[in-house]
Write an enzyme that holds these catalytic residues in place. Structure first.
Site, PDB file in Angstrom:
ATOM      1  N   GLU A 220       9.118  12.642  92.893  1.00 27.12           N
ATOM      2  CA  GLU A 220      10.844  12.271  92.792  1.00 27.12           C
ATOM      3  C   GLU A 220      10.534  10.913  93.556  1.00 27.12           C
ATOM      4  O   GLU A 220      11.675   9.722  93.156  1.00 27.12           O
ATOM      5  CB  GLU A 220      11.268  13.012  93.872  1.00 27.12           C
ATOM      6  CG  GLU A 220      12.042  14.576  92.970  1.00 27.12           C
ATOM      7  CD  GLU A 220      10.703  15.292  92.604  1.00 27.12           C
ATOM      8  OE1 GLU A 220       9.960  14.781  93.143  1.00 27.12           O
ATOM      9  OE2 GLU A 220      10.400  16.998  93.235  1.00 27.12           O
TER      10      GLU A 220
ATOM     11  N   HIS B  69      -5.565 -10.560  89.565  1.00 28.98           N
ATOM     12  CA  HIS B  69      -4.488  -9.820  90.134  1.00 28.98           C
ATOM     13  C   HIS B  69      -3.011 -10.392  89.717  1.00 28.98           C
ATOM     14  O   HIS B  69      -1.724 -10.171  90.122  1.00 28.98           O
ATOM     15  CB  HIS B  69      -4.117  -9.218  91.900  1.00 28.98           C
ATOM     16  CG  HIS B  69      -6.095  -8.692  91.433  1.00 28.98           C
ATOM     17  ND1 HIS B  69      -6.731  -9.100  92.127  1.00 28.98           N
ATOM     18  CD2 HIS B  69      -6.014  -7.109  91.171  1.00 28.98           C
ATOM     19  CE1 HIS B  69      -7.546  -7.764  91.943  1.00 28.98           C
ATOM     20  NE2 HIS B  69      -6.455  -7.382  92.093  1.00 28.98           N
TER      21      HIS B  69
END
Ligand code: GLN
Ligand code: ZN
Length: 759
Positions: free
Chosen positions: A17, A697
């Site tokens: 959550e 990246h």
């Protein structure tokens, strides 16, 4: 009465959550109030679980919007000045900018939390850092817990561990961050005083740095620092975990604190040293339940070890998991699909709460009070011990047949490389990539639809094959020398192999926070590992059939398979590593038989397996290197073995890297501007190296000149005939346009360097 508590609970939530709320907040889909509501609900639920299990305290301060170390920096008022934020008035939006960067500032540095897979935000301190206070979130959370009727025991990282884990970028070289300690301790004093004002009795103060090889001046700093905290009016439980702190038991037991927590799962042998040093009125919190792994506790055995301790300490004994439970998934409840027998062997965070309280009940009320729990535990243990799924005679027999020769290539590298050069006919400075190509939305959808049964096996295979063909054609057009198939069929480099091996189980919701909103779902190795059939041969053979160039086979190495899984606790890690090595070895042999001439065995997790204390390194390196060697050494001299590691700190283990004896190693170097290469140069690393010439990246496309510069530097320290040219790591997180542009430049850079060398 033995008391019960935990060192921390996973904050992400059983259904992740917190992750989904964080990400929705970052996308601007929910406001701060909605995000705060999700956090408050999670805290409430997790305290409720601790209360329901019957624990004496609920732990507060283990919650964080991104990372608990960052939250502590914000609490102490130790934010990097470059952001220009006011710690006392810090908004959640700003808090996230510290963690993730913003338009003006790069994010704070993130690094691994001790030997776990969790990453914390490194406190960024300097001579000017004042520690003059910041957010009061932990105080609010204490109030929140009290208002709900709970007895809160806050946890904070202790001052010496906090300082030890921090860095001072940009500070003068002569600056010693230990000099910040008095100011830092003053901030802790205020924090503890504020907690006392809120009626807190005990504070858990974590000092895991005591389990490291701390320099003498740092050790000496404990006494004066804790003297300063002694009259704050709260009781302190000094917690160590992840390794032994026995060698500092005497030192710790002289500190003016009221209790100690020690990790009796990782290092049960430290108990005697602590008992000998423990002051007559101090509490000992026994970390008796494994906080790092998912196995159900053998309650009868643990109870038997705790009974004498209880007889001796009485009320001064507390029972706890070994470390924070944040390193295990939240609950087994969501695991309906897991095989029921295997499920019965497991305990996730919620189940571990009950184990803690059951043990305490067994001590406080006598064994008879927990008969049913003991019987259930016995049944699970004997099911696990006797299960036909755990031990396979086939694997046991192979283990017995392992010989030292299996770890050695037929000939030394100098001989092999000559034969390989003859056989492979590669140009100087050959170009290649690390394995994966962009995992596009299309590919992810294919996999999801296949998983849901909407796409037949044949249609899925066909679709994946066209992705492979696409990757091959693009590499040919780019004129790369050694091709890869692109890994379109792999969701994850460990899961993909684990799913095809015996001895592995997978959870549906077994998420563990890795950093921020990022979670991983480590597979579970529960039994002997065996490879029933070839895993990558058909795919690799297909890819090779598309091209006349060399196709590199792509495997995950045994140490990485081990490191990124929950591992059996009923045999040494090295035995599991050896089983994995044999499985990979079989795959290597099959790839060679299928005509594949170059095989890469990735070991990105090799370094993170290093024990916390240097004295324990040689043993680990010994079995880890051997596992890699066994996985690779079955091939002919003219078959080339590559390995890949994506980090930049291994100058201290270079002899072991060399001992792995891969013909070629590709490493991450571009971000550290090739500093690492100096280590390779000085050490005279004997085999071939592909230092990454660009950082994958970032979506930025590096120019030819930048890569050429890095290549020049590489040629200065490594003989050019032993150099390869490749990116830092796999390209799965990138898109095609930037990937093609960057690789195009990379090939040009290699070309230009070759011309120069030819002159
Ligand atoms: N072969 C893998 C890839 O390219 C290696 C990933 C890694 O190093 N973490 O994706
Ligand atoms: Zn990598």
């Amino acid at each position: 009465m033995a008391r019960t508590h935990i060192l921390g609970f996973p904050r992400i939530g059983a259904q992740r959550e917190l992750k989904f709320a964080q990400e929705a907040f970052w996308r601007g889909e929910i406001d701060e109030a909605a995000l705060r509501e999700v956090g408050a609900n999670l805290r409430r639920r997790h305290w409720q679980a601790q209360q329901a299990a019957g624990l004496d305290y609920v732990t507060v301060g283990d919650f964080a919007w991104y990372d608990q170390t960052l939250t502590l920096s914000a609490t102490l008022g130790a934010l990097p000045a470059r952001f220009g934020f006011d710690a006392r008035a810090l908004q959640l939006q700003q808090y996230f900018e510290l963690a993730r960067g913003n338009a003006a500032q790069p994010a704070m540095e993130m690094t691994k939390w001790f030997d776990t897979n969790y990453h914390y935000l490194v406190p960024e301190l300097g001579p000017q850092t004042q520690f003059d206070g910041g957010v009061n979130w932990i105080l609010d959370e204490v109030d929140e817990a009290r208002a709900l009727g709970y007895r809160p025991k806050p946890v904070i990282l202790g001052p010496l561990s906090y300082l030890w884990l921090s860095k001072c970028p940009g500070a003068p070289a002569a600056f010693d961050r230990l000099s910040l300690l008095p100011r830092l301790v003053a901030a802790y004093r205020s924090l503890l005083a504020a907690l006392r004002q809120r009626g807190v009795e005990w504070v858990q103060i974590d000092e895991p740095a005591l389990c490291l090889d701390l320099p003498a001046n740092w050790l000496a700093a404990y006494q004066p620092a804790y003297e300063e905290l002694a009259d704050a009016g709260v009781k302190l439980l000094l917690a160590t975990y992840f390794d032994t702190a026995a060698n500092h038991a005497l030192l710790a037991c002289q500190l003016p604190v009221q209790g100690f927590h020690i990790d009796l799962v990782r290092t049960p042998q430290q108990l005697d040293a602590w008992l000998a040093a423990l002051p007559g009125d101090a509490v000992l919190s026994a970390g008796a339940i494994d906080g790092r792994n998912i196995w159900r506790n053998d309650l009868r055995v643990t109870l038997a070890t705790l009974q004498p301790l209880h007889a001796r300490l009485g009320d001064r004994l507390w029972i706890a998991p070994s470390c924070s439970l944040q390193h295990v998934p939240v609950s087994l409840e969501g695991e309906g699909k897991l095989d029921p027998e295997i499920r019965s062997w497991l305990a996730f965070a919620t189940e571990k709460l009950c184990e803690v309280s059951t043990l305490a009940q067994g001590l406080n009320e006598g064994e008879a009070a927990i008969t049913a729990s003991l019987q259930a535990s016995d049944a699970a243990q004997s099911s696990r011990r006797q299960s036909g799924r755990v031990t396979h005679e086939l694997v046991q027999r192979r283990l017995r047949q392992v010989t030292p020769e299996m770890a050695q290539r037929h000939s030394p590298f100098v001989h092999r490389i000559a034969v390989q050069r003859e056989a492979l006919q590669l140009p100087p400075l050959p170009t290649t990539t690390i394995g994966s190509f962009p995992q596009t939305a299309g590919i992810r959808q294919l996999r999801a639809r296949h998983k849901r049964g909407e796409l037949s096996a044949l249609d899925y295979l066909t679709a994946i094959r066209s992705e492979i063909e696409l990757a091959v054609r693009k590499q040919e057009a780019l004129d790369i020398d050694v091709l890869v198939h692109g890994e379109a069929e792999r969701n994850d480099m460990v899961e993909y192999f684990g799913e095809q091996l015996w001895g592995y189980a997978f959870t549906e919701n077994g998420w563990v926070q890795s950093y921020g909103s990022r979670c991983v779902k480590p597979p579970i190795i529960y039994g002997d590992v065996f490879r029933p059939e070839a895993m990558t041969v058909e795919t690799t053979r297909y890819a090779q059939s598309l091209t006349s160039k060399l196709m590199k086979g792509m495997l995950t190495g045994p140490v990485t398979m081990l490191q990124w899984s929950f591992v059996r606790d009923d045999q040494p890690r090295e035995t599991t590593a050896l089983q994995l090595a044999l499985a990979i070895r079989d795959e290597v042999a099959d790839l060679e038989k299928a005509g594949i001439r170059i095989i890469q065995i990735d070991e990105p997790a090799f370094r993170e397996g290093l024990p916390l204390r240097q004295a324990d390194w040689p043993r680990y390196l010994d079995w880890a290197v051997r596992a890699f060697q066994i996985s690779a050494a079955c091939v002919r001299d003219d078959t080339q073995i590559h390995t890949h590691m994506c980090y930049s700190e291994f100058n201290d283990i270079l002899p072991s890297i060399a001992a792995m004896d891969a013909d070629v190693i590709t490493i991450e170097t571009s971000r550290s501007a090739m500093e690492l290469l100096d280590g390779f140069g000085e050490f005279r690393y004997p085999n071939e190296i592909g230092p990454g010439v660009y950082d994958i990246h970032s979506p930025r496309v590096p120019g030819v000149d930048a890569m050429l510069k890095l290549l020049e530097r590489a040629c200065d320290v490594i003989p050019p005939e032993r150099l390869w040219v490749n990116p830092d790591c796999g390209l799965k997180t990138r898109g095609w346009p930037e990937t093609e542009a960057a690789l195009g430049n990379m090939v040009q850079a290699a070309q230009r360097m070759r011309e120069r060398l030819a002159r």
